[in-house]
Design a protein around this motif. Sequence first.
Motif, PDB file in Angstrom:
ATOM      1  N   LYS A 110       0.837  -1.197   0.000  1.00 40.89           N
ATOM      2  CA  LYS A 110       0.000   0.000   0.000  1.00 40.89           C
ATOM      3  C   LYS A 110       0.879   1.258   0.000  1.00 40.89           C
ATOM      4  O   LYS A 110       0.645   2.208  -0.751  1.00 40.89           O
ATOM      5  CB  LYS A 110      -0.898  -0.005   1.245  1.00 40.89           C
ATOM      6  CG  LYS A 110      -2.366   0.314   0.917  1.00 40.89           C
ATOM      7  CD  LYS A 110      -3.243   0.211   2.163  1.00 40.89           C
ATOM      8  CE  LYS A 110      -3.756  -1.203   2.379  1.00 40.89           C
ATOM      9  NZ  LYS A 110      -4.419  -1.395   3.688  1.00 40.89           N
ATOM     10  N   LYS A 111       1.903   1.228   0.837  1.00 41.07           N
ATOM     11  CA  LYS A 111       2.817   2.378   0.887  1.00 41.07           C
ATOM     12  C   LYS A 111       3.492   2.604  -0.456  1.00 41.07           C
ATOM     13  O   LYS A 111       3.724   3.737  -0.866  1.00 41.07           O
ATOM     14  CB  LYS A 111       3.893   2.154   1.952  1.00 41.07           C
ATOM     15  CG  LYS A 111       3.420   2.445   3.362  1.00 41.07           C
ATOM     16  CD  LYS A 111       4.588   2.455   4.317  1.00 41.07           C
ATOM     17  CE  LYS A 111       4.087   2.608   5.746  1.00 41.07           C
ATOM     18  NZ  LYS A 111       5.166   2.424   6.728  1.00 41.07           N
ATOM     19  N   ILE A 112       3.812   1.517  -1.129  1.00 43.29           N
ATOM     20  CA  ILE A 112       4.481   1.640  -2.425  1.00 43.29           C
ATOM     21  C   ILE A 112       3.533   2.281  -3.444  1.00 43.29           C
ATOM     22  O   ILE A 112       3.933   3.158  -4.214  1.00 43.29           O
ATOM     23  CB  ILE A 112       4.976   0.258  -2.917  1.00 43.29           C
ATOM     24  CG1 ILE A 112       6.103  -0.235  -2.003  1.00 43.29           C
ATOM     25  CG2 ILE A 112       5.482   0.349  -4.364  1.00 43.29           C
ATOM     26  CD1 ILE A 112       6.636  -1.606  -2.333  1.00 43.29           C
ATOM     27  N   VAL A 113       2.277   1.869  -3.397  1.00 37.89           N
ATOM     28  CA  VAL A 113       1.284   2.476  -4.299  1.00 37.89           C
ATOM     29  C   VAL A 113       1.198   3.976  -4.035  1.00 37.89           C
ATOM     30  O   VAL A 113       1.246   4.797  -4.952  1.00 37.89           O
ATOM     31  CB  VAL A 113      -0.109   1.831  -4.111  1.00 37.89           C
ATOM     32  CG1 VAL A 113      -1.160   2.592  -4.925  1.00 37.89           C
ATOM     33  CG2 VAL A 113      -0.078   0.371  -4.525  1.00 37.89           C
ATOM     34  N   ASP A 167      14.300  -2.960  -2.376  1.00 38.28           N
ATOM     35  CA  ASP A 167      14.956  -1.976  -1.508  1.00 38.28           C
ATOM     36  C   ASP A 167      14.001  -1.324  -0.517  1.00 38.28           C
ATOM     37  O   ASP A 167      14.307  -1.202   0.674  1.00 38.28           O
ATOM     38  CB  ASP A 167      15.620  -0.892  -2.364  1.00 38.28           C
ATOM     39  CG  ASP A 167      16.696  -1.493  -3.266  1.00 38.28           C
ATOM     40  OD1 ASP A 167      17.104  -2.643  -2.981  1.00 38.28           O
ATOM     41  OD2 ASP A 167      17.104  -0.839  -4.230  1.00 38.28           O
ATOM     42  N   PHE A 168      12.831  -0.918  -1.037  1.00 41.54           N
ATOM     43  CA  PHE A 168      11.875  -0.261  -0.144  1.00 41.54           C
ATOM     44  C   PHE A 168      11.385  -1.230   0.933  1.00 41.54           C
ATOM     45  O   PHE A 168      11.307  -0.895   2.111  1.00 41.54           O
ATOM     46  CB  PHE A 168      10.688   0.268  -0.956  1.00 41.54           C
ATOM     47  CG  PHE A 168       9.711   1.058  -0.139  1.00 41.54           C
ATOM     48  CD1 PHE A 168       9.963   2.393   0.169  1.00 41.54           C
ATOM     49  CD2 PHE A 168       8.543   0.475   0.347  1.00 41.54           C
ATOM     50  CE1 PHE A 168       9.069   3.123   0.939  1.00 41.54           C
ATOM     51  CE2 PHE A 168       7.654   1.207   1.118  1.00 41.54           C
ATOM     52  CZ  PHE A 168       7.912   2.537   1.412  1.00 41.54           C
ATOM     53  N   THR A 169      11.098  -2.461   0.503  1.00 43.32           N
ATOM     54  CA  THR A 169      10.605  -3.471   1.440  1.00 43.32           C
ATOM     55  C   THR A 169      11.647  -3.769   2.525  1.00 43.32           C
ATOM     56  O   THR A 169      11.342  -3.799   3.713  1.00 43.32           O
ATOM     57  CB  THR A 169      10.245  -4.767   0.696  1.00 43.32           C
ATOM     58  OG1 THR A 169       9.373  -4.436  -0.378  1.00 43.32           O
ATOM     59  CG2 THR A 169       9.548  -5.739   1.616  1.00 43.32           C
ATOM     60  N   GLU A 170      12.872  -3.942   2.074  1.00 43.53           N
ATOM     61  CA  GLU A 170      13.945  -4.226   3.034  1.00 43.53           C
ATOM     62  C   GLU A 170      14.046  -3.102   4.060  1.00 43.53           C
ATOM     63  O   GLU A 170      14.132  -3.327   5.263  1.00 43.53           O
ATOM     64  CB  GLU A 170      15.286  -4.370   2.306  1.00 43.53           C
ATOM     65  CG  GLU A 170      16.457  -4.543   3.273  1.00 43.53           C
ATOM     66  CD  GLU A 170      17.812  -4.549   2.580  1.00 43.53           C
ATOM     67  OE1 GLU A 170      17.906  -5.013   1.431  1.00 43.53           O
ATOM     68  OE2 GLU A 170      18.784  -4.087   3.217  1.00 43.53           O
ATOM     69  N   LYS A 171      14.010  -1.887   3.561  1.00 44.33           N
ATOM     70  CA  LYS A 171      14.164  -0.741   4.451  1.00 44.33           C
ATOM     71  C   LYS A 171      13.014  -0.639   5.452  1.00 44.33           C
ATOM     72  O   LYS A 171      13.225  -0.432   6.645  1.00 44.33           O
ATOM     73  CB  LYS A 171      14.236   0.538   3.605  1.00 44.33           C
ATOM     74  CG  LYS A 171      15.265   1.519   4.120  1.00 44.33           C
ATOM     75  CD  LYS A 171      15.392   2.703   3.192  1.00 44.33           C
ATOM     76  CE  LYS A 171      15.662   3.966   3.997  1.00 44.33           C
ATOM     77  NZ  LYS A 171      15.388   5.178   3.225  1.00 44.33           N
ATOM     78  N   GLU A 172      11.805  -0.819   4.938  1.00 51.95           N
ATOM     79  CA  GLU A 172      10.612  -0.770   5.794  1.00 51.95           C
ATOM     80  C   GLU A 172      10.706  -1.806   6.913  1.00 51.95           C
ATOM     81  O   GLU A 172      10.500  -1.509   8.090  1.00 51.95           O
ATOM     82  CB  GLU A 172       9.357  -1.062   4.964  1.00 51.95           C
ATOM     83  CG  GLU A 172       8.816   0.129   4.218  1.00 51.95           C
ATOM     84  CD  GLU A 172       8.229   1.179   5.154  1.00 51.95           C
ATOM     85  OE1 GLU A 172       7.383   0.801   5.989  1.00 51.95           O
ATOM     86  OE2 GLU A 172       8.639   2.352   5.068  1.00 51.95           O
ATOM     87  N   ASN A 229      11.323  -1.423  11.045  1.00 54.59           N
ATOM     88  CA  ASN A 229      10.409  -2.035  12.009  1.00 54.59           C
ATOM     89  C   ASN A 229      11.162  -2.927  12.999  1.00 54.59           C
ATOM     90  O   ASN A 229      10.904  -2.899  14.211  1.00 54.59           O
ATOM     91  CB  ASN A 229       9.350  -2.833  11.234  1.00 54.59           C
ATOM     92  CG  ASN A 229       8.502  -3.688  12.139  1.00 54.59           C
ATOM     93  OD1 ASN A 229       8.846  -4.838  12.412  1.00 54.59           O
ATOM     94  ND2 ASN A 229       7.432  -3.115  12.651  1.00 54.59           N
ATOM     95  N   ILE A 230      12.109  -3.706  12.495  1.00 57.12           N
ATOM     96  CA  ILE A 230      12.892  -4.593  13.361  1.00 57.12           C
ATOM     97  C   ILE A 230      13.651  -3.771  14.412  1.00 57.12           C
ATOM     98  O   ILE A 230      13.644  -4.089  15.602  1.00 57.12           O
ATOM     99  CB  ILE A 230      13.880  -5.436  12.527  1.00 57.12           C
ATOM    100  CG1 ILE A 230      13.121  -6.534  11.778  1.00 57.12           C
ATOM    101  CG2 ILE A 230      14.962  -6.049  13.421  1.00 57.12           C
ATOM    102  CD1 ILE A 230      13.979  -7.365  10.834  1.00 57.12           C
TER     103      ILE A 230
END
Length: 540
Positions: free
Chosen positions: A202-205, A221-226, A230-231
């Motif tokens: 959703k954030k990517i959209v 890249d975006f997913t990894e960073k997100e 969070n971690i």
Amino acid sequence: MKLKQLMNNFLQDFLNKEKIEFRDWNISVNNKEGYGDYSSNIALKLAKILKKSPIEIAKKIADHQNTTKNIFTISASLPGFVNFHISDIYYQEILDQIINEAENFGKKKKLNKSANVEFVSSNPTGPLTVGHGRQAILGDMVSNILTWNGYDVTREYYYNDAGKQMRVLAESCYAKYAQLIGRDVEIPENGYVGKYLDEIAKKIVDRYGKDLKDNNSVFRDFTEKEIFTNIESTLDSIGIKFDVFTKEGTFYKNGAIKNVLEILKEKDLSYEKDGAVWFKTSSLDKDEDKVLVKSTGEPTYRLPDIAYHADKVDRGFDLIVDIFGADHIDTYPDVILGLKCLDKKTDHIKVIIHQFVTIKKGGEIVKMSTRKANFITLDELNDELSSDIIRYFFIMRGANSHLDFDLDLAKDESEKNPVYYLQYANARISNLLKRYDKEISGDEEIDYTLLKEKDEIALIKLLSEFPNKMEEVSHSLEPRKIATYLEDVAGAYHKFYGNHKVINLEDLNLSFARKKLCEATKIILKNGLSILGISAPERM
RNA sequence: GCCCCGGUAGCUCAGCUGGAUAGAGCAACGGAUUUCUAAUCCGUAGGUCACAGGUUCGAAUCCUGUCCGGGGUACCA
């Protein structure tokens, strides 16, 4: 520690005088009544060598000239123990030392030695689960223990930003994105299906619009960073911070991985078969060979792990601690072997393997897998329980025992949790000390010899063992032992408190001595709890 | 298949580099509450330390085997 040395010296002195060459004895704390405070098995061990009866030898030792009578006296008992009876004065004087050294009591001076503790090391493919939580807390406490014992500690998190898992994650994320904007795309087989990916999609959209193609690097890249952000915030919420994050990709870029392959090949420790590169572990006392590079051209986890560990060794730490989950039980020996093949030092590497955590929720055991989305996250746990309780629960069991974490029990019966027992002792003392200052003004003469009740001596004796305990834990790296010890201290204090009045206007000298005992107890509780990262509240 | 962990009181577990009478918490039962914070304390009851051998002066602890439970693992990490 000093005490033990004195006892050992005494025994050694006896051996010297008798011209006996012998080392294999021990001295242990004795909790049985009537047999002294410490006992040694030395006479039982000597019996065979000297061909005399153990009790005869023990008696002879007890008769040996003792130059430290003010500290202990010695007796012999059947079947041949040598018992040390520590004088009250010795214990009473320890109080002074505890109070003077306060937060440094039992703490080692800087050793000028460095330690690296690697833990969590979860790939950023999803939120941390309770399983990671156990490792996170274990690692944090082990780091604290080492710091306390004089090491300069680096907390390190290693993760794979380059492998197949991350590719599958990106593909899964793309599928979620595509579904969201109405494209007909299936989540790949063995892909990730967790809800957290929906949110990221959703954030990517929102941020990048609806025109991204499946090969866009945003999905990785975006997913990894997100996920990584969070971690980090999850870890932060239970009080854990890392000094160094190391990415697997580094070792591809700097050629380290290639280098490992080359060295192994040169040494004839690897070969090609079926399109894969194999590590000739069978020639190194292993049952079978292991794959280093798959036929697809991708390395298995072993290869980069060897390169990474070689890097850690090269960084020159005096001690390297690896904390792994049980899934590494079969694999870390390969990594160590790899290091040996590279002629790296390995005897300063300690590996702690912990068994997994199962969560019981509503009486049912939840089986966890990050890929299938049926896991309980550390965040969820954190929402329902305090950091103190989570920390305590995770180290209540030894690392190599399975941990059944009953969520309902942790919540419902939280008031019966042993952590409260410890904290309550501290709160009780805090309150008492305040009260003392109110009711009794001005200090009296300190006379510790007034503390001679059984409960008082028993408590001081326990307090005096704190440095030994920490020394022991610095080798075993088992935080649970600190918890067990602190429970004993709290128990001894509650007992003392129940049986004896501290504030007594009729006897100010005694009141003052007891107040000092309370202060010393508080110091020990606080020092111990701080190593566990658990708070010591003044009020409850 | 191979590997790891566990089996101790009704329950959850300590104790395991061999040592004296195997411990704690919870649950059960009985007591202490005009409290220095009872989130505590005191007492009672509860055990073939899975089983069988072995080593030893001595085994819950070490060795071998068996049974039961949990988990990991194969070119995924």
